[in-house]
Enzyme design. Structure first.
Site, short mmCIF file in Angstrom:
data_model
loop_
_atom_site.label_atom_id
_atom_site.label_comp_id
_atom_site.label_asym_id
_atom_site.label_seq_id
_atom_site.Cartn_x
_atom_site.Cartn_y
_atom_site.Cartn_z
N SER A 1 0.87 -1.03 -0.11
CA SER A 1 -0.14 -0.05 -0.08
C SER A 1 0.89 1.19 0.06
O SER A 1 0.44 2.34 -0.28
CB SER A 1 -1.06 -0.02 1.14
N LYS B 1 1.07 4.40 6.89
CA LYS B 1 0.46 5.09 6.00
C LYS B 1 0.98 6.56 6.09
O LYS B 1 1.61 6.88 6.97
CB LYS B 1 -0.93 5.50 6.07
#
Length: 278
Positions: free
Chosen positions: A42, A119
């Protein structure tokens, strides 16, 4: 008798040494740096599956999430940070807190599952965040993006979980070249980083997210292959993340392996050792 006594003392000293070592390691991991393996794609190309890094836990101060989780499925050990420090949870505050900055790469606890996620910090408290036609808007202003060619990787299973990459040039056969379109995105505070795009996805067109006080909005750099704050928690996403759930900032990759095990030395990525994270 003396021999037995000496043997007993030696065993006791060994036990004490192990206990002290575990305590020191626990304190180090709680207060300073926590090891973290990258399990998914990701955050490509910033972070690749198999990257190993230490998370700087001093960057944002300490909360219940600073306590370490110990999960060893093979022996049935599953001690969560909340099991140890859950009594500190709920007031969304931190001790010796530092302010997270937009663009930081952050490890945090998922607000529902409690699993560790990594993230990029996009939205600060009070921000308005939206994605329109794949372009990020912060407080109603589009961020600057510049095309930067193509990111390429081999279309093959990656890492211990044997995850297959998604490709903008799909379908791609086993061993073929998997492509993603790459851009350089510059946030309002001047932080620039690479983002990847696969194609037109539902998360390229969102409503407006108003970030609540004491919360943050996160997105993956691999924009079309990331479960992040664009998807609400009720739908299996991350949603807004409370300040107390931040664990620390990722600053540098220490080691990287492209194989299914770090022991496979022929899969080590020598060009990623001690690599700074941008």
């Amino acid at each position: 008798m003396a021999a037995k006594s000496n043997s007993g003392n030696a065993i006791w000293e060994t036990v004490k040494t192990i206990v002290y070592a575990l305590l020191i390691a626990g304190v180090f991991r709680t207060l300073f740096f926590q090891p973290f393996w990258i399990p998914s794609g990701s955050m490509k190309q910033t972070l690749l599956i198999g990257d190993f890094l230490f998370v700087n836990k001093m960057a944002y101060g300490y909360s219940y999430a600073s306590c370490p989780s110990v999960i060893i499925p093979r022996i049935g050990l599953n001690v969560d940070a909340e099991d140890i420090c859950g009594f500190l949870k709920g007031d969304n505050t931190r001790v010796w807190s530092g302010d997270p900055e937009r663009g930081d790469v952050v490890v945090f606890r998922h607000p529902v599952s409690g699993r560790d996620f990594i993230k990029r910090l996009i939205g600060l408290p009070g921000d308005r965040i939206q994605v329109k036609d794949g372009l990020l808007y912060i407080n109603d202003e589009p961020v600057k993006v510049v095309d930067d060619g193509v990111f390429e990787e081999i279309a093959a299973p990656q890492g211990p979980q044997r995850l297959r990459p998604r490709c903008s040039n799909a379908p791609v056969g086993e061993g073929g070249v998997c492509e993603k379109q790459r851009q350089i995105e510059t946030l309002p505070n001047g932080v620039s980083h690479a983002i990847l795009n696969i194609g037109n996805q539902s998360m390229d067109h969102t409503g407006i997210y108003q970030v609540p006080e004491g919360h943050f909005f996160f997105m993956g750099d691999n924009r079309d292959n990331s479960s992040d704050s664009r998807l609400p928690q009720a739908a299996g996403g991350v949603g807004f993340v409370p300040f107390e759930n931040l664990i620390g900032r990722a600053d540098r990759i220490m080691f990287s392996s492209a194989g299914s095990s770090m022991l496979y030395f022929w899969t080590w990525r020598g060009d990623r050792f001690f690599k700074g994270i941008e």
